[in-house]
Write an enzyme that holds these catalytic residues in place. Sequence first.
Site, PDB file in Angstrom:
ATOM      1  N   GLU A 148       0.811  -1.227   0.000  1.00  0.00           N
ATOM      2  CA  GLU A 148       0.000   0.000   0.000  1.00  0.00           C
ATOM      3  C   GLU A 148       0.842   1.273   0.000  1.00  0.00           C
ATOM      4  O   GLU A 148       0.688   2.122   0.876  1.00  0.00           O
ATOM      5  CB  GLU A 148      -0.973  -0.033   1.191  1.00  0.00           C
ATOM      6  N   ASN A 189       1.987  -5.158  -3.149  1.00  0.00           N
ATOM      7  CA  ASN A 189       0.605  -5.512  -2.797  1.00  0.00           C
ATOM      8  C   ASN A 189      -0.198  -4.249  -2.482  1.00  0.00           C
ATOM      9  O   ASN A 189       0.259  -3.402  -1.709  1.00  0.00           O
ATOM     10  CB  ASN A 189       0.669  -6.419  -1.544  1.00  0.00           C
ATOM     11  N   HIS A 225     -10.456  -6.035  -1.795  1.00  0.00           N
ATOM     12  CA  HIS A 225     -11.445  -5.785  -0.733  1.00  0.00           C
ATOM     13  C   HIS A 225     -12.619  -5.061  -1.407  1.00  0.00           C
ATOM     14  O   HIS A 225     -12.583  -3.850  -1.612  1.00  0.00           O
ATOM     15  CB  HIS A 225     -10.843  -4.928   0.387  1.00  0.00           C
ATOM     16  N   GLU A 255      -6.241 -10.669  -1.010  1.00  0.00           N
ATOM     17  CA  GLU A 255      -6.983 -10.384   0.228  1.00  0.00           C
ATOM     18  C   GLU A 255      -8.487 -10.321  -0.049  1.00  0.00           C
ATOM     19  O   GLU A 255      -9.199  -9.452   0.465  1.00  0.00           O
ATOM     20  CB  GLU A 255      -6.507  -9.059   0.853  1.00  0.00           C
ATOM     21  N   ASP A 257     -12.268 -10.206  -0.176  1.00  0.00           N
ATOM     22  CA  ASP A 257     -13.534 -10.280   0.562  1.00  0.00           C
ATOM     23  C   ASP A 257     -14.497  -9.282  -0.075  1.00  0.00           C
ATOM     24  O   ASP A 257     -14.069  -8.341  -0.740  1.00  0.00           O
ATOM     25  CB  ASP A 257     -13.373 -10.072   2.083  1.00  0.00           C
TER      26      ASP A 257
HETATM   27  O1  G3I Z   1      -3.116  -8.351  18.941  1.00  0.00           O
HETATM   28  C1  G3I Z   1      -3.667  -7.196  19.573  1.00  0.00           C
HETATM   29  C2  G3I Z   1      -4.229  -7.559  20.926  1.00  0.00           C
HETATM   30  O2  G3I Z   1      -3.172  -7.980  21.774  1.00  0.00           O
HETATM   31  C3  G3I Z   1      -4.951  -6.334  21.494  1.00  0.00           C
HETATM   32  O3  G3I Z   1      -5.547  -6.682  22.724  1.00  0.00           O
HETATM   33  C4  G3I Z   1      -5.996  -5.826  20.534  1.00  0.00           C
HETATM   34  C5  G3I Z   1      -6.677  -4.577  21.039  1.00  0.00           C
HETATM   35  O4  G3I Z   1      -7.125  -3.772  19.998  1.00  0.00           O
HETATM   36  O5  G3I Z   1      -5.383  -5.523  19.308  1.00  0.00           O
HETATM   37  C6  G3I Z   1      -4.767  -6.649  18.706  1.00  0.00           C
HETATM   38  O6  G3I Z   1      -4.176  -6.236  17.515  1.00  0.00           O
HETATM   39  C7  G3I Z   1      -5.065  -6.008  16.420  1.00  0.00           C
HETATM   40  C8  G3I Z   1      -4.603  -6.873  15.272  1.00  0.00           C
HETATM   41  O7  G3I Z   1      -5.379  -6.609  14.130  1.00  0.00           O
HETATM   42  C9  G3I Z   1      -4.704  -8.374  15.596  1.00  0.00           C
HETATM   43  O8  G3I Z   1      -6.017  -8.787  15.636  1.00  0.00           O
HETATM   44  C10 G3I Z   1      -4.999  -4.546  16.046  1.00  0.00           C
HETATM   45  O9  G3I Z   1      -5.586  -3.754  17.059  1.00  0.00           O
HETATM   46  C11 G3I Z   1      -5.762  -4.327  14.761  1.00  0.00           C
HETATM   47  O10 G3I Z   1      -5.561  -2.985  14.301  1.00  0.00           O
HETATM   48  C12 G3I Z   1      -5.250  -5.266  13.683  1.00  0.00           C
HETATM   49  O11 G3I Z   1      -6.018  -5.057  12.524  1.00  0.00           O
HETATM   50  C13 G3I Z   1      -5.456  -5.613  11.360  1.00  0.00           C
HETATM   51  C14 G3I Z   1      -5.237  -4.546  10.297  1.00  0.00           C
HETATM   52  O12 G3I Z   1      -4.702  -5.141   9.120  1.00  0.00           O
HETATM   53  C15 G3I Z   1      -4.276  -3.477  10.769  1.00  0.00           C
HETATM   54  O13 G3I Z   1      -4.425  -2.385   9.982  1.00  0.00           O
HETATM   55  C16 G3I Z   1      -6.404  -6.659  10.822  1.00  0.00           C
HETATM   56  O14 G3I Z   1      -6.528  -7.739  11.756  1.00  0.00           O
HETATM   57  C17 G3I Z   1      -5.874  -7.193   9.493  1.00  0.00           C
HETATM   58  O15 G3I Z   1      -6.823  -8.047   8.921  1.00  0.00           O
HETATM   59  C18 G3I Z   1      -5.617  -6.035   8.545  1.00  0.00           C
HETATM   60  O16 G3I Z   1      -5.090  -6.543   7.350  1.00  0.00           O
HETATM   61  C19 G3I Z   1      -4.837  -5.596   6.308  1.00  0.00           C
HETATM   62  C20 G3I Z   1      -3.657  -6.103   5.513  1.00  0.00           C
HETATM   63  O17 G3I Z   1      -2.557  -6.322   6.347  1.00  0.00           O
HETATM   64  C21 G3I Z   1      -3.284  -5.123   4.405  1.00  0.00           C
HETATM   65  N1  G3I Z   1      -4.437  -4.834   3.569  1.00  0.00           N
HETATM   66  C22 G3I Z   1      -5.640  -4.410   4.264  1.00  0.00           C
HETATM   67  C23 G3I Z   1      -6.026  -5.433   5.329  1.00  0.00           C
HETATM   68  C24 G3I Z   1      -7.304  -5.041   6.021  1.00  0.00           C
HETATM   69  O18 G3I Z   1      -7.157  -3.841   6.702  1.00  0.00           O
END
Ligand code: G3I
Length: 406
Positions: A148, A189, A225, A255, A257
């Site tokens: 990105e 990506n 997405h 990715e 969905d």
């Molecule tokens: O692991 C911590 C946990 O310890 C904590 O208690 C909790 C509280 O908020 O947060 C957890 O981390 C989260 C993490 O996902 C794991 O679940 C983060 O807050 C959360 O921001 C993070 O979101 C991820 C996001 O990327 C970050 O921007 C999504 O799961 C993930 O699916 C998403 O994936 C991205 C790709 O990498 C790039 N393309 C877009 C895609 C969707 O946004």
Amino acid sequence: MVAVKPLILALAAGHLAHAQLNTAAKAAGLLYFGTAVDNGDLSDSQYLPNLETDDFGQITPANSMKWQPTEPSQGSYTFSQGDQIASLAKTNNDYLRCHNLVWYNQLPSYITSGSWTNETLIAALKEHINGVVTHWKGQCYAWDVVNEALNEDGTYRQNVFYQHIGEAYIPIAFAAAAAADPNAKLYYNDYNIEYPGAKATGAQNIVKSIQAAGARIDGVGLQAHFIVGQTPSLASQKANMAAFTALGVDVAITELDIRMTLPDTSALQTQQSTDYQTTTTACVQTKGCVGITLWDFTDKHSWVPGTFSGQGDACPWDSNYKKKPAYYGILAGLQSGAGGSTTLTTTTTSTPTTTSSPATTTTTGAGSGTGAAHWGQCGGNGWTGPTTCVSPYTCQVVNPYYSQCL
Ligand code: G3I
């Protein structure tokens, strides 16, 4: 180097009728059908039994190989969460797509708030890439090296790397990754590059700039997405993929969905199925599209509701792990024939996708007369396409959402 897609393997009708997604993907000439997996998903007792099936032959860690989790303090690495996903791939003999090395998001504060110079940030970037790629060397089919990097108009996104290094941070990152694992496929990506436009052109310019710098890039990840009813047409997605592969790189749907505004309805599910089928078909019918990855397969663990208020139900399995019509749309797409041996009705507009039913006439070796082609969809809840099959095939009910010409 562009992967050469083998010819479609001839499968017995009985086998294919019950094919699961990865099986059907390989039969169509793809390397894999896969899904993102987040570490937290694995504590759900229903998750693994649904993951460890012939629906999936590839996994991507949704979070655990990113910069923040892998190098939370400079020079101090934590690989245990990423190792958990890598070891799952190994156990299941799945391809592992490793994600990601350089992104503006999920960065530790020592990177975003550090006092960097051009030289010190280049050194930190190379050090991170070398540390992470070396750790999983030999295990990653592919790495999303840079994620990105573009604005919607195709210009470079302002981020800490661009601010201190300029656009050179991208070829520097690819060269560092190539040095650390010569066998991993190296990808750029991004999202909103699944159809022709300024951002896709920007991504093509990134490919060219990496190549011009003498660094290696093997592929471009089209995140996909999407929103139900607003996905690019088949023609648009295929033309877009071809513009990338013409540069000598592979493409992959990385990715996928397709979200909707809730509440879910049967009409939305039917459209979602059509939309999944369209993107799957575009990949199957594009030489150099190597595989398709869902950004998690069940609505129970999708990132969508937490990010887009009032939206969700973006995955092919619902929150109870029940297959939705989208699942059968993907299956139909996977069975649509590499190189266009069965074609969909296409439009030239980019949105929305309204017509993606199997053609009512067919092609060489797939039967004769009018009706859906061999393997094509011929019925199902909400289906508005052909309900008869070309000779000698008959329309057989696979489930309430999907009947197929067998
Ligand atoms: O692991 C911590 C946990 O310890 C904590 O208690 C909790 C509280 O908020 O947060 C957890 O981390 C989260 C993490 O996902 C794991 O679940 C983060 O807050 C959360 O921001 C993070 O979101 C991820 C996001 O990327 C970050 O921007 C999504 O799961 C993930 O699916 C998403 O994936 C991205 C790709 O990498 C790039 N393309 C877009 C895609 C969707 O946004």
